[in-house]
Design a protein around this motif. Structure first.
Motif: not given
Ligand code: V47
Length: 367
Positions: A76, A178-180, A182, A217, A257, A295
């Motif tokens: 992705f 907060g990434g990763g 998924e 996050n 996206h 958010k």
């Protein structure tokens, strides 16, 4: 409006929310399945209002993506590149210093820094990044390295997760973005990012950070091949972890996206709809009763929808950002930055009080 909610068959959920009672996974499913967006948004707005009153938050921040070289190559993601790719890049520590230096005149309070899972950068590179940022801007809060990067650095350094977190803290790390995350579901991870840290692994790193006094996050990447059951499973895992530690600050839904991604080559996928973008924010606000903030990240859903999201459960729109690469590589058509004046206008027009915050949601200025 209460009758609209009842007519939509959500009267029992309204009662639960009014009584401050926790929603079940089945309640969350019904909210996702409801064809009526406005009643779901109304419910979320009750929760938002109770938690954050008239306030809507933003931050003056800078994004730095030190490298896009990545061994995970998730399907992705359009940002991560193989080391040998023509599009691969890696900033030296001095280049990062320059990035920070060139914006010293701006009142930036947070530097958000993430990158790929690099195959051979030494551990000292990461601690040096933190140190030079602090040298240039001693007061800035560094929110850096996703839980996935932390797990990688725990291996590279040989320090283990608690050890590496303590060490990074000493070098200047303030909190973890907060990434990763998924989608935590093993099915989705197998299909889209089989090399990545597992969902339970991600949660464990976050909980360890919380126990060591680092806030984090949480995100969820939605709008690709996940089911609503898998969305709810993800939210439920976050809610349980937050019950245990209380260390999450904000939940940020990230709209997939598709451009330039492997996933879009494998199956025809389009951008999430505005309805889905708002619904996910609203359901998250209703379901994540122990998260202080939701958010609406304007980079992902656009400034206009982020503004409307402030009436659908969101109380934060992120910040000035400059400059965003990860979503833009995947076809985002939003700007790469917003000014403070633009953020003030966006929030004021939504009928909220703009609050400039620091990373930990301390008030810097109420406008
Ligand atoms: O970890 C990757 C996601 C994340 C795509 O913590 C994609 O406050 C959409 O986590 N389409 C990075 N999303 C961004 C992120 C973030 C951003 C702003 C604030 C915070 C915070 C966190 O973006 C990645 C991944 O989950 N991502 N590819 C894509 N094609």
């Amino acid at each position: 409006m209460d009758s609209l909610v009842k007519n939509a068959g959500l009267g029992d959920i309204l009662e639960k929310i009014q009584d401050g009672e926790r929603l079940s996974v089945a309640d969350g499913m019904r909210l996702f399945q409801s064809p009526d967006l406005l009643p779901v948004g109304y419910l979320a707005n009750i929760v938002r209002e109770r938690k954050n009153g008239g306030n809507a938050y933003f931050i003056y921040n800078q994004h730095i993506n030190y490298s896009n070289i990545c061994t995970n190559l998730c399907k992705f993601c359009a940002f991560g590149k193989d080391k040998d790719s023509d599009l691969a890049y890696e900033m030296s520590v001095e280049e990062v210093r320059h990035k920070v230096r060139e914006r010293l005149a701006e009142p930036i309070t947070e530097i958000h820094m993430v990158g790929g899972i690099h195959p051979d950068l030494p551990y000292s590179y990461y601690t040096d990044l933190l140190k030079i940022i602090k040298e240039e801007r001693p007061d800035v809060h560094i929110q850096a390295f996703t839980c996935v990067e932390i797990a990688h650095l725990a291996d590279v350094s040989g320090l283990g997760v608690p050890g590496v977190l303590e060490d990074l803290k000493k070098a200047g790390l303030g909190s973890i973005p907060g990434g990763g995350a998924e989608v935590f579901s093993p099915r989705i991870r197998e299909l889209t990012c089989e090399k990545k840290l597992s969902g339970t692994g991600w949660i464990e790193v976050a909980k360890t950070a919380h126990r060591l006094g680092l806030h984090t996050n949480a995100t969820m990447l939605y709008g690709h091949i996940e089911t609503i059951e898998e969305r709810l499973e993800h939210l439920d895992m976050l809610r349980q972890a937050q019950d245990e530690t209380g260390g999450f600050l904000a939940f940020i839904p990230l709209a997939f996206h598709p451009k330039n991604t492997e996933l879009s080559k494998l199956s025809k996928l389009s951008r999430s709809s505005g309805i889905d973008d708002l619904k996910i924010i609203a359901v998250a606000r209703c379901f994540l009763d122990n998260f202080p903030h939701i958010k609406a990240y304007w980079v992902m859903i656009g400034q206009k929808l982020a503004q409307i999201a402030l009436s659908f459960g969101a109380d934060d729109v992120d910040g000035t950002v400059k400059e965003e690469i990860i979503t833009h590589m995947a076809g985002a058509e939003t700007e790469q930055a917003m000014s403070r004046d633009q953020l003030l206008r966006l929030i004021r027009e939504a009928g909220r009080i703009p609050i400039e915050r620091d990373t930990l949601y301390n008030v810097i200025n109420s406008y």
